[in-house]
Scaffold this active site. Structure first.
Site, PDB file in Angstrom:
ATOM      1  CG  HIS A  47       6.384  -4.489  14.677  1.00  0.00           C
ATOM      2  ND1 HIS A  47       7.413  -4.519  15.598  1.00  0.00           N
ATOM      3  CD2 HIS A  47       6.702  -3.511  13.787  1.00  0.00           C
ATOM      4  CE1 HIS A  47       8.329  -3.609  15.250  1.00  0.00           C
ATOM      5  NE2 HIS A  47       7.920  -2.990  14.160  1.00  0.00           N
ATOM      6  CG  HIS A  71       6.794   2.208  13.365  1.00  0.00           C
ATOM      7  ND1 HIS A  71       6.063   1.426  14.223  1.00  0.00           N
ATOM      8  CD2 HIS A  71       7.788   1.409  12.908  1.00  0.00           C
ATOM      9  CE1 HIS A  71       6.594   0.228  14.280  1.00  0.00           C
ATOM     10  NE2 HIS A  71       7.642   0.177  13.487  1.00  0.00           N
ATOM     11  CD  GLU A  75      10.639   0.833   5.200  1.00  0.00           C
ATOM     12  OE1 GLU A  75      10.922   1.690   6.048  1.00  0.00           O
ATOM     13  OE2 GLU A  75      11.444   0.350   4.387  1.00  0.00           O
ATOM     14  CG  ASP A  76       6.670  -2.470   5.930  1.00  0.00           C
ATOM     15  OD1 ASP A  76       7.605  -2.288   5.137  1.00  0.00           O
ATOM     16  OD2 ASP A  76       6.822  -2.782   7.130  1.00  0.00           O
ATOM     17  CG  ASP A 139      11.046  -0.512  14.670  1.00  0.00           C
ATOM     18  OD1 ASP A 139      10.081  -1.255  14.459  1.00  0.00           O
ATOM     19  OD2 ASP A 139      12.021  -0.403  13.892  1.00  0.00           O
ATOM     20  CG  ASP A 261      30.111  -5.252  38.954  1.00  0.00           C
ATOM     21  OD1 ASP A 261      30.671  -6.297  38.566  1.00  0.00           O
ATOM     22  OD2 ASP A 261      30.013  -4.233  38.246  1.00  0.00           O
TER      23      ASP A 261
HETATM   24 MN    MN Z   1       8.864  -1.488  12.717  1.00  0.00          MN
END
Ligand code: MN
Length: 493
Positions: A47, A71, A75-76, A139, A261
């Site tokens: 990811h 990133h 957090e994880d 993300d 269009d």
């Molecule tokens: Mn993420």
């Protein structure tokens, strides 16, 4: 998705990258996420790698790619921001911290218009640096591309958030392609029946349009080449979600034949002069449609900086066809918007002073997608309080903060506001029952300075009590100040 894929993307976009350092960052991220898997069953590191690759496709610089790889680490995983700072430096840790923070801005149940607007503002106020927003957008794009693997119950919420928060943000940043991608990815999850219906009725029309488009491209090319113009011409499908929205307009009323269009042609030239030359030659080849006419967004760009000439003509088969004409530069701008420039990061990396950045004078004067200008106009459009858009300086967006109540409502307060301001903003009565406050579940003093994204809870006293006069020394809102003062005037009488 492998590390090699990311390197390929970097090479494809001719990015200047210190590969030794990038590999070090990758190894660190891979080790931190070791053993974690995504809901799809892929190793987790696939990811961040995908997110970094998206950003490489937007031609972002090394710090952005590194922060993208890292990133989700804070957090994880057990890795802390301090650790990132000590190993990779302040810039990277600040970017990761920003991405982590704005990730907490979530749509919670309510889709009330004002709530959603405040949520968007909160997101922007917390981001501060456009690179943080770009990483979050990349993300979100990858999460939407892999939404299938997520449990059904979560799919709808994530898709709605994408449609309500992220797609409008991409649009405000002039990132037309991303906006379309996000909307089309969210569409089938949010409106499965409508999606199925639109796809079914549109298919034969698209097929027919595609065939005539090929011939039309050939005819235009020949015409332009006769006059020495060598240009790129593409046919492009109307986006699914945008087609759906158009079909629901009253004047269209679900009638696909009224949409002209479905497939548009795009002529990409080398200069502005060539755009007008091409327009003249197209109109010489095919009659413009009376009244619906020509829009010259080159002479008058859209508020988000979009530039292009749009014209509708009767093609060789007598069908109405839309033709868009723009230079290569305008094209990149329209597709990648703010990401095509990242003026802020470039200006900063070139050593512009903070003062200049604040005043906005470090930005290229010709840069129409100046991040602050973008967001300021965005805020204006979503209808914000007057004092919000006071100027174009960088900190204009941090003049306000956005905090959550325990119910998930968002309150808009001035910078440095305290729990007392919050209590009076929610309800006067709450101000008169104010005993204490919790911020993010921790007890805080009443002069505590709130930050965007904080969850604020007021601890109520049993009976009504007069507000403390000392609070006047730190409250920031006129409302709190007025109520406290008045209650004491009443006491004196
Ligand atoms: Mn993420």
């Amino acid at each position: 998705m492998s590390y090699q894929n990311l390197l390929d993307e970097i090479k494809k976009n001719n990015l200047l990258v210190d590969k030794v350092r990038l590999k070090k960052v990758y190894d660190f991220a891979a080790a931190a996420h070791q053993g974690q898997v995504r809901q799809s069953g892929d190793p987790y590191i696939s990811h961040p790698l995908a997110v970094a690759s998206v950003l490489a496709g937007w031609k972002q610089t090394q710090p952005v790619l590194e922060a993208a790889l890292l990133h989700d680490v804070v957090e994880d995983t057990p890795v802390t921001g301090e650790t990132l700072q000590s190993i990779f430096g302040e810039e990277i840790s600040i970017l990761v911290d920003g991405v982590t923070k704005i990730g907490k801005v979530k749509l919670r149940g309510s889709t009330n218009r004002i709530f959603v607007e405040n949520l968007r503002k909160m997101f922007v106020a917390m981001a501060k640096d456009i690179r943080v927003v770009l990483i979050r957008l990349a993300d979100r794009l990858h999460n939407m591309q892999t939404l299938e693997a997520v449990p059904l119950s979560k799919q709808k919420r994530i898709a709605r958030e994408t449609l309500e928060i992220y797609a409008p943000l991409a649009e405000r940043l002039g990132m037309g392609q991303l906006k379309g991608d996000l909307e089309d990815l969210a569409f089938p999850y949010l409106f499965p029946e409508e999606y199925g219906h639109v796809m079914e009725i549109a298919r034969p029309h698209f097929l027919r349009a595609e065939k005539t488009t090929k011939q039309a491209i050939q005819l235009i090319r020949t015409k332009l080449e006769t006059y020495g113009l060598s240009v790129e011409i593409h046919g492009r499908h109307k986006r699914k979600y945008s087609l759906y929205k158009k079909l629901t307009r009253p004047e269209i009323d679900g009638d696909l034949t009224k949409i002209h269009d479905l497939v548009a042609l795009r002529i990409i030239t080398n200069s502005k002069l060539e755009c007008y030359a091409a327009l003249g030659l197209v109109h010489d080849l095919w009659q413009p449609v009376p009244y619906v006419g020509i829009s010259d967004f080159i002479a008058q760009p859209k508020p988000n900086g979009y530039q292009s000439i749009h014209t509708k003509v009767f093609d060789h088969k007598g069908h109405i066809i839309e033709i868009q004409i723009r230079t290569r530069q305008m094209h990149e701008q329209a597709e990648y918007g703010a990401a095509a420039h990242t003026l802020y990061s470039e200006a900063k990396s070139k050593g512009a002073s903070d003062e200049k950045l604040e005043r906005g004078t470090a930005f290229n004067a010709s840069g129409k997608t100046d991040w602050i200008k973008q967001l300021a106009s965005w805020q204006k459009e979503v209808g914000s309080s007057e004092e919000f858009v006071t100027s174009l300086k960088l900190d204009a967006l941090s003049e306000r903060i956005y905090v959550f109540s325990p119910h998930g409502d968002v309150y808009d307060l001035p910078k440095n506001a305290t729990p007392v301001d919050f209590a009076f903003a929610v309800h006067t009565d709450l101000g008169f029952h104010l005993q204490g406050a919790k911020v993010n579940q921790k007890i805080v003093p009443l002069d505590f300075i709130l930050k965007s994204g904080d969850l604020v809870e007021i601890i109520k006293s049993k009976g009504k009590r007069s507000p403390n006069r000392d609070w006047l020394q730190f409250v920031k809102t006129a409302k709190a100040r007025g109520k406290i003062t008045r209650s004491h005037l009443a006491d004196v009488k």
